[in-house]
Design an enzyme around this catalytic site. Sequence first.
Site, PDB file in Angstrom:
ATOM      1  N   PHE A  15     -76.281  -3.959  25.416  1.00 39.47           N
ATOM      2  CA  PHE A  15     -76.692  -4.778  26.556  1.00 39.47           C
ATOM      3  C   PHE A  15     -78.075  -4.381  27.055  1.00 39.47           C
ATOM      4  O   PHE A  15     -78.874  -5.244  27.416  1.00 39.47           O
ATOM      5  CB  PHE A  15     -75.671  -4.685  27.694  1.00 39.47           C
ATOM      6  N   ARG A  35     -81.572   8.607  25.770  1.00 36.43           N
ATOM      7  CA  ARG A  35     -81.579  10.067  25.667  1.00 36.43           C
ATOM      8  C   ARG A  35     -81.882  10.563  24.260  1.00 36.43           C
ATOM      9  O   ARG A  35     -82.400  11.656  24.087  1.00 36.43           O
ATOM     10  CB  ARG A  35     -80.226  10.622  26.127  1.00 36.43           C
ATOM     11  N   LYS A 108     -70.054  -2.080  34.223  1.00 41.95           N
ATOM     12  CA  LYS A 108     -68.803  -2.629  34.746  1.00 41.95           C
ATOM     13  C   LYS A 108     -67.706  -1.578  34.647  1.00 41.95           C
ATOM     14  O   LYS A 108     -66.821  -1.659  33.787  1.00 41.95           O
ATOM     15  CB  LYS A 108     -68.437  -3.901  33.981  1.00 41.95           C
ATOM     16  N   LYS A 191     -61.919  -6.905  35.142  1.00 44.62           N
ATOM     17  CA  LYS A 191     -61.549  -7.790  34.031  1.00 44.62           C
ATOM     18  C   LYS A 191     -61.462  -7.050  32.704  1.00 44.62           C
ATOM     19  O   LYS A 191     -60.776  -7.500  31.775  1.00 44.62           O
ATOM     20  CB  LYS A 191     -62.517  -8.976  33.941  1.00 44.62           C
ATOM     21  N   ARG A 255     -66.039  -5.834  23.752  1.00 45.31           N
ATOM     22  CA  ARG A 255     -65.647  -4.488  23.326  1.00 45.31           C
ATOM     23  C   ARG A 255     -64.204  -4.166  23.717  1.00 45.31           C
ATOM     24  O   ARG A 255     -63.448  -3.583  22.931  1.00 45.31           O
ATOM     25  CB  ARG A 255     -66.610  -3.456  23.925  1.00 45.31           C
ATOM     26  N   ASN A 256     -63.817  -4.529  24.928  1.00 42.00           N
ATOM     27  CA  ASN A 256     -62.452  -4.235  25.370  1.00 42.00           C
ATOM     28  C   ASN A 256     -61.429  -5.075  24.604  1.00 42.00           C
ATOM     29  O   ASN A 256     -60.339  -4.600  24.278  1.00 42.00           O
ATOM     30  CB  ASN A 256     -62.345  -4.470  26.881  1.00 42.00           C
ATOM     31  N   VAL A 279     -68.707   2.418  24.260  1.00 37.59           N
ATOM     32  CA  VAL A 279     -67.802   2.649  25.387  1.00 37.59           C
ATOM     33  C   VAL A 279     -67.055   1.367  25.728  1.00 37.59           C
ATOM     34  O   VAL A 279     -67.653   0.304  25.870  1.00 37.59           O
ATOM     35  CB  VAL A 279     -68.588   3.142  26.619  1.00 37.59           C
ATOM     36  N   GLU A 281     -65.084   0.292  28.785  1.00 41.73           N
ATOM     37  CA  GLU A 281     -64.824   0.759  30.147  1.00 41.73           C
ATOM     38  C   GLU A 281     -63.396   0.481  30.600  1.00 41.73           C
ATOM     39  O   GLU A 281     -62.869   1.162  31.479  1.00 41.73           O
ATOM     40  CB  GLU A 281     -65.808   0.111  31.121  1.00 41.73           C
TER      41      GLU A 281
END
Length: 340
Positions: A15, A35, A108, A191, A255-256, A279, A281
């Site tokens: 993103f 990083r 999020k 969500k 992703r979720n 990740v 979330e």
Amino acid sequence: MIARQPIAVLGGGSFGTALANLLAENGHVVRLWMRDPEQAEAIRTRRENPRYLKGVRVLPGIEPVTDLAATVSASELIFVVLPSSALRQVLQPVSALLDGKMLVSTTKGIEAQSFKLMSQIIEEIAPRARIGVLSGPNLAREIAEHALTASVIASEDEALCQAVQAVLHGRTFRVYASGDRFGVELGGALKNVYAIMAGMAASLGMGENTKSMLITRALAEMTRFAARLGANPMTFLGLAGVGDLIVTCTSPKSRNYQVGHALGQGLALEEAVARLGEVAEGVNTLRVLKAKAEELGVYMPLVAGLHAILFEGRTLAQVIEALMTGEPKTDVDFISTSGF
């Protein structure tokens, strides 16, 4: 002022990269901070983010950087696109440099220990900063591939909303404004939990009626919980609520959803997250959301059911059976119907 300064994007994931490209397409100089020096060098030399957004060209106006202090010092507008688990660790050391800056969170998630949303953590770290939230049905790859997309910038600071609209608004990306920062951000965080269940349902071949039921009842749960915390329930009927819920619960690009789909195929949670490589979330949010719902006495059977699947050894079929045989409830019970 913004037109003469670079805009900072903190976070080199999918993103963050898509957002940086949007800004660069609109003629802005962008510093994309990350990083990992090797990742920065790969983007600099290949003009692509091979790890997170392979096949999408990173525009010439984007400079990958690793010096955080220099990046935030040079920018008035800073988009914070960091995983929730890394936000404090990254921003705290440069907190003194953030006074008066416009900080826009796109993450999020919810912090486990405090149940704080990301903009609330930023506010704690940088109390004199100007803070907003960007949220909505915004799949990174679709944005990068110029699919028509809309988002919401939410802040009590109208000038900040206007600034974000000015730099992001383009031929394929439209930005709406909202004064309900809390509601917009809460919708984006909640969500993710339901997308995991939707992915599982799709993987197991459940019908369209079932998927529709899950999404609709998810919206009811989200809104009921948000109203209990003081958010405006009407916010959840917009892009940051039902809009984000629909795309996250129906798209394999989410992703979720991908984590849920892998779980439905029989993978363990750790294996599903490892396969994703980014990740998700929703897994972290689920733990804290169930505890908070119980603390507040908010009825959230889907949250309780998904928690039972992921952490208590239940199956999706068992949870759905329990939902179907439970006591009937009112359909739309989160918005007052008096006066209609």
